[in-house]
Structure formats: structure tokens, C-alpha cells
Scaffold this motif. Structure first.
Motif, PDB file in Angstrom:
ATOM      1  N   ALA A 230       0.836  -1.196   0.000  1.00  0.00           N
ATOM      2  CA  ALA A 230       0.000   0.000   0.000  1.00  0.00           C
ATOM      3  C   ALA A 230       0.873   1.250   0.000  1.00  0.00           C
ATOM      4  O   ALA A 230       2.089   1.195   0.218  1.00  0.00           O
ATOM      5  CB  ALA A 230      -0.929  -0.001   1.214  1.00  0.00           C
ATOM      6  N   GLN A 231       0.252   2.380  -0.264  1.00  0.00           N
ATOM      7  CA  GLN A 231       0.975   3.643  -0.248  1.00  0.00           C
ATOM      8  C   GLN A 231       1.549   3.908   1.141  1.00  0.00           C
ATOM      9  O   GLN A 231       0.880   3.732   2.149  1.00  0.00           O
ATOM     10  CB  GLN A 231       0.042   4.786  -0.652  1.00  0.00           C
ATOM     11  N   ASN A 232       2.805   4.311   1.148  1.00  0.00           N
ATOM     12  CA  ASN A 232       3.513   4.667   2.380  1.00  0.00           C
ATOM     13  C   ASN A 232       3.680   3.489   3.335  1.00  0.00           C
ATOM     14  O   ASN A 232       3.797   3.672   4.549  1.00  0.00           O
ATOM     15  CB  ASN A 232       2.798   5.813   3.111  1.00  0.00           C
ATOM     16  N   ALA A 233       3.714   2.265   2.777  1.00  0.00           N
ATOM     17  CA  ALA A 233       3.972   1.093   3.615  1.00  0.00           C
ATOM     18  C   ALA A 233       5.453   0.901   3.891  1.00  0.00           C
ATOM     19  O   ALA A 233       5.817   0.102   4.754  1.00  0.00           O
ATOM     20  CB  ALA A 233       3.400  -0.165   2.958  1.00  0.00           C
ATOM     21  N   GLY A 234       6.319   1.608   3.147  1.00  0.00           N
ATOM     22  CA  GLY A 234       7.754   1.529   3.393  1.00  0.00           C
ATOM     23  C   GLY A 234       8.514   0.721   2.363  1.00  0.00           C
ATOM     24  O   GLY A 234       9.598   0.211   2.669  1.00  0.00           O
ATOM     25  N   LYS A 235       8.010   0.608   1.139  1.00  0.00           N
ATOM     26  CA  LYS A 235       8.680  -0.204   0.113  1.00  0.00           C
ATOM     27  C   LYS A 235      10.008   0.422  -0.316  1.00  0.00           C
ATOM     28  O   LYS A 235      11.045  -0.251  -0.329  1.00  0.00           O
ATOM     29  CB  LYS A 235       7.756  -0.357  -1.103  1.00  0.00           C
ATOM     30  N   SER A 236       9.981   1.695  -0.695  1.00  0.00           N
ATOM     31  CA  SER A 236      11.210   2.354  -1.148  1.00  0.00           C
ATOM     32  C   SER A 236      12.233   2.451  -0.028  1.00  0.00           C
ATOM     33  O   SER A 236      13.440   2.274  -0.252  1.00  0.00           O
ATOM     34  CB  SER A 236      10.879   3.752  -1.689  1.00  0.00           C
ATOM     35  N   THR A 237      11.777   2.716   1.180  1.00  0.00           N
ATOM     36  CA  THR A 237      12.684   2.771   2.322  1.00  0.00           C
ATOM     37  C   THR A 237      13.336   1.418   2.560  1.00  0.00           C
ATOM     38  O   THR A 237      14.532   1.327   2.874  1.00  0.00           O
ATOM     39  CB  THR A 237      11.923   3.212   3.580  1.00  0.00           C
ATOM     40  N   LEU A 238      12.574   0.351   2.389  1.00  0.00           N
ATOM     41  CA  LEU A 238      13.110  -0.995   2.567  1.00  0.00           C
ATOM     42  C   LEU A 238      14.178  -1.298   1.525  1.00  0.00           C
ATOM     43  O   LEU A 238      15.249  -1.838   1.853  1.00  0.00           O
ATOM     44  CB  LEU A 238      11.968  -2.010   2.479  1.00  0.00           C
ATOM     45  N   ILE A 239      13.932  -0.948   0.265  1.00  0.00           N
ATOM     46  CA  ILE A 239      14.903  -1.231  -0.792  1.00  0.00           C
ATOM     47  C   ILE A 239      16.182  -0.421  -0.582  1.00  0.00           C
ATOM     48  O   ILE A 239      17.300  -0.929  -0.760  1.00  0.00           O
ATOM     49  CB  ILE A 239      14.281  -0.937  -2.167  1.00  0.00           C
TER      50      ILE A 239
END
Length: 499
Positions: A230-239
């Protein structure tokens, strides 16, 4: 493409007209023949003033990997907001079924791994139910074809629970894993379709190495890994955290506490070894989350950025608890005298506990003021209609919470009761409210008092209201002074007669 409004997507400018002789460079001297330019500059190297004492050979070995970003990403990275929020609504939504679903359903090709990223403090609101059901159906269909001897490519589904550093340190890992598995099945994931579960923190670097080892083993040397959530779930931060943890090439993905930061599918190079491909996808829009209808300033108040702290009330039937101006819990009936309600939400959100009979007065006088968000009285009507949902709860202990009543994108009420009770939950129409087993069974050792909690929002609103009362009293006590203060200044013309 359009050239009418530079704020809207697709803006471009036509190239300027050039003279017919613009290609002629007879009047220019080649840079190689210029004596005042150093050789390092001729080769395209920029010397930093701090490293000006280094030799040219040392300077040539310097590499600069600063990413070039657009103005939108620059504003999100450095200011946590977009320059023009109205333009965000013009951007298209991400269609997972059409873009990735077809590749997962393919019987051939490379192996696919779906990383479902879920926010630990908003599990039900951020869990991608549609993706879980689609991948589950694909796995079951391809598995059936594989048993019949037909070609089939089974995608692997990995559930990654992020931001576990925001949960209290007293949460037991084994209990948390059981709770996540139960909620994942309730959200649409099949019994045995999720290959593995990982609990990570991109901020604290918890669980990242184990996650990469598992993903690489599942994807193989040429597989595709799709990061979905979902939006702002932290995907980019995780990568980005994975790239830093493994010491590989750092992925310069824009990350911000704003929903919808990533707009398109981004292939991330250098994070996974070999020829394994990693893709970051745009956040899935969940309109049932309350954050989708909040402004950027209101979203920052709702956003949870620190470890959650419990705020517990000991109340009885006929009382109400407000979480800002976004959610309200009424105790309608109860078989016992005392009920323990623990609020798990952003510490920036003010709370209020009082009698249910005064709830309408709170809505009329304090929403948008002491109870923010919404910020401003006009925003209360803009957020939509205030609707009620009823829940029947049964518990067997006062020492620990039995169930949670959670609102997507906001937080939850944890209920500790030894008996039965009927609760009414009020929030804006369209916001998803669910009842579930308690995520955090513990409560605070100290109880909150009736009235407003201590908050900067409440104190500022009280100061403003007190100032208005003082001004009103001053006008009533001295009406002549108020008339003189409100009357315009008298001016005298230069040629008028004077005494």
C-alpha cells in the motif's frame, strides 16, 4: 504532453529557433588549446574546493554518484511534501492486475517472487488484499496444472512486515508471528501460499540480511522480485536499506512520509546479486484508509514515526473517547463496571474522554480546534459524513487486552474487559473499521484523566479561545473604547479651516 501549464504533468517547451549558421564554430577555440583551463576540467572532472590540494591523478579517480531527481522528488526528499498537491490527483493509479498479474499468471518465463510489504502499525489498512487473493489464485491454478503434467510457473509470495521498531519492545516475536499469520489468512492469503514471513526494520537494520538470503534463494539467478504494498507502507525505504546493508550500490529511491511517493515501476540495480531483477512498484491506493482524504499537514500528525506508547483509560458505560476529530468510541452497554481502553495512535493526536451525552457538543465546538486533525472547522464537513458502527465484544481478563477495534490508517482501541460490552465506533464514511484479536495485549500502568490530554494542539486552541473570550468581555465592559478602536482614523485636509 502539454505546454499550457508548467505545474501539470507532461509539460514541455518547444526548442528555440536557431540561426542557419549555428553549427559553424569557426570563431571558437578548441578547449584542448585553451591554456587557462586545467586538464582535469577538460576531461570533465569537477574539483571540489576541499580536495583542491589533491593531484590531478587522484582527482580523476573520484566518482560522483549523486542522483539527478525531478523537482517533485527533490521537494519530497528535503521538505516532505509536494510543491502542488492539487496535481497529485491528476496522476494515474497503479493497476497491479494488468501490469504484473499477467506476468505472474504466465506458465513460462523466469521465476517470480512477490514481496508483500505491510506496515506493522497499520496491518489491516495496508495489507494488499487484492494482491494476496490474485497471487493465491495463481499459485493454486498453476499448482493444479503442474500436478497434471502441464507447464506451470509457481510464483513465490513473501510477506514482509516493516517498521517493527515502532512496536513496543515488550511484544513477543512468537506471538507477533502467530498474529500476523492469522491476519494474513483473514486478508485473503491462502493456507500455504505464503512461502515465508519476515519482520524487518529499515531504520534499525533488523532482519534485512535474512530477507535478502531468502529472496535470492527463492528467485534464483535470473528471477524477478516485485515489491508490492500500500501507499507509504515503506517499500522504497526498505529497498534503500537493503542496498546499504549489503554494501552494494545504494538505490536512490525517493522516500517520504507521504502516501503515493513512487509513481511508476522502478528497476533497482545492484541490490540483489547476479542477474536477479528487483522492482519497486507504486503504492496501491487503499481508499478505505483515512490518510487518503487528509491534507499533507494532517497526514504528518497521523503519521507514526516513533515507538508507540500506550494511553490507557479506565471508564464505564456511558462514556466516550475521541482520537482527535477522526474517531470516537462509545461504550453503549456493559455487563461490568470497569473497562480498560488503551489507545494506540500517533502521540501528536490529542485525545478526549467524557460523557457520551456531550459528544455532539464536542463535534460542534472542538472539532478542528482542540481536536485536530481535521485542521480548521471547514475541514470537518469536507472529510465527509460522520457514521456509526456497532461491535459486540467479550473478554476474559482486565489485565490484558482481548480485542482491537482498528481504523485503517489511524490506529486502534485495545479493549480489556472481563465480561461483555457493546461499543459504537464513529468515524467518517468510507473509512474501514475492523475488530480483530489484540496485537499488543499490554496496557499502561498509569491512567489518563478525563478531559483533553496534554498536547500542543490543545494548548494553542485554548489560548486562541481564551483570547476571544477576553476580547468579548473587554468590549462588553467598555463599549465606547471598542467603538473607538473599530472606527476609522479621522483625517484633516490641508486646506480645511482649523481653530
Amino acid at each position: 504532453m502539454q505546454d499550457s501549464d508548467p505545474k501539470h504533468p507532461g509539460f514541455f517547451l518547444n526548442p528555440s529557433e536557431k540561426s542557419p549558421s549555428y553549427r559553424s564554430r569557426a570563431h571558437l577555440l578548441p578547449v584542448a588549446h585553451e591554456t587557462e583551463f586545467p586538464s582535469s576540467l577538460k576531461k570533465g572532472l569537477l574539483i571540489d574546493p576541499e580536495t583542491a590540494t589533491k593531484t590531478e591523478s587522484e582527482t580523476e579517480t573520484l566518482s560522483f554518484d549523486k542522483p539527478v531527481v525531478c523537482t517533485r522528488c527533490h521537494s519530497l526528499r528535503h521538505y516532505g511534501k509536494v510543491k502542488d498537491p492539487t496535481v497529485e490527483n491528476l496522476l494515474p493509479d497503479f493497476d497491479f492486475d494488468y501490469t504484473i498479474g499477467r506476468r505472474l499468471a504466465s506458465t513460462g518465463g523466469t521465476r517470480s517472487v512477490v514481496l508483500m510489504v505491510v506496515d506493522s502499525v497499520d496491518f489491516d489498512g495496508s495489507f494488499p488484499r487484492k494482491v494476496a487473493k490474485l497471487v493465491t489464485a495463481t499459485i493454486e491454478e498453476n499448482h493444479k496444472a503442474w500436478k497434471e503434467g502441464k507447464p506451470a510457473n509457481l510464483p513465490r509470495m513473501v510477506l514482509v512486515v516493516t517498521k517493527i521498531d515502532l512496536l513496543p519492545s515488550t511484544v513477543e516475536p512468537v506471538r507477533l508471528e502467530r498474529w500476523v499469520k492469522r491476519q494474513a489468512r483473514a486478508g485473503g492469503a491462502g493456507q500455504n501460499t505464503i512461502t515465508s514471513f519476515h519482520f524487518v526494520s529499515a531504520v534499525k537494520d533488523w532482519g534485512l540480511k535474512n530477507l535478502v538470503d531468502d529472496v535470492v534463494g527463492l528467485a534464483g539467478p535470473r528471477g524477478c522480485v516485485w515489491t508490492v504494498g500500500a501507499q507509504n507502507a515503506g517499500k522504497s525505504t526498505l529497498i534503500n536499506a537493503l542496498g546499504k546493508c549489503l554494501g552494494g550500490r545504494i538505490a536512490h529511491l525517493t522516500e517520504a512520509p507521504v502516501p503515493g511517493t513512487t509513481l511508476g515501476i522502478v528497476r533497482v540495480e545492484g541490490v540483489l546479486p547476479g542477474k536477479t531483477k528487483l522492482f519497486d512498484t507504486p503504492g496501491l491506493l487503499h481508499p478505505n484508509q483515512i490518510t487518503t482524504r487528509l491534507s499533507r499537514e494532517e497526514q504528518r500528525l497521523v503519521h507514526i514515526g516513533k515507538e508507540l506508547k500506550p494511553r490507557t483509560y479506565r471508564i464505564k458505560s456511558g462514556h466516550t473517547i475521541h482520537i482527535a476529530g477522526l474517531m470516537r468510541l462509545d461504550i453503549e452497554q456493559s455487563s461490568v463496571d470497569s473497562i480498560y481502553i488503551t489507545v494506540w495512535a500517533s502521540p501528536y493526536l490529542p485525545l478526549h474522554m467524557g460523557k457520551t451525552e456531550n459528544a455532539q457538543t464536542m463535534l460542534e465546538k472542538h472539532f478542528g480546534r482542540q481536536l485536530q486533525p481535521p485542521i480548521g472547522e471547514n475541514r470537518v464537513e469536507e472529510l465527509g459524513k460522520w457514521v456509526k458502527r456497532k461491535f459486540w465484544v467479550r473478554g476474559d481478563s482486565w489485565d490484558s487486552s482481548s480485542v482491537d477495534i482498528a481504523a485503517s490508517g489511524l490506529g486502534w482501541f485495545a479493549v480489556g474487559i472481563k465480561g461483555k460490552a457493546v461499543f459504537c465506533v464513529w468515524t467518517y464514511e468510507g473509512v474501514d473499521v475492523v475488530i480483530r484479536p489484540a496485537l499488543i495485549p499490554y496496557r499502561s500502568n498509569t491512567f489518563e484523566d478525563a478531559g483533553f490530554t496534554v498536547s500542543k494542539i490543545v494548548s494553542k486552541a485554548d489560548q486562541a479561545s481564551n483570547k476571544q473570550r477576553q476580547d468579548a468581555k473587554r468590549k462588553q465592559s467598555n463599549p465606547k473604547a471598542s467603538v473607538l478602536a473599530e472606527s476609522p482614523l479621522l483625517t484633516v485636509d490641508a486646506d480645511s479651516n482649523s481653530c
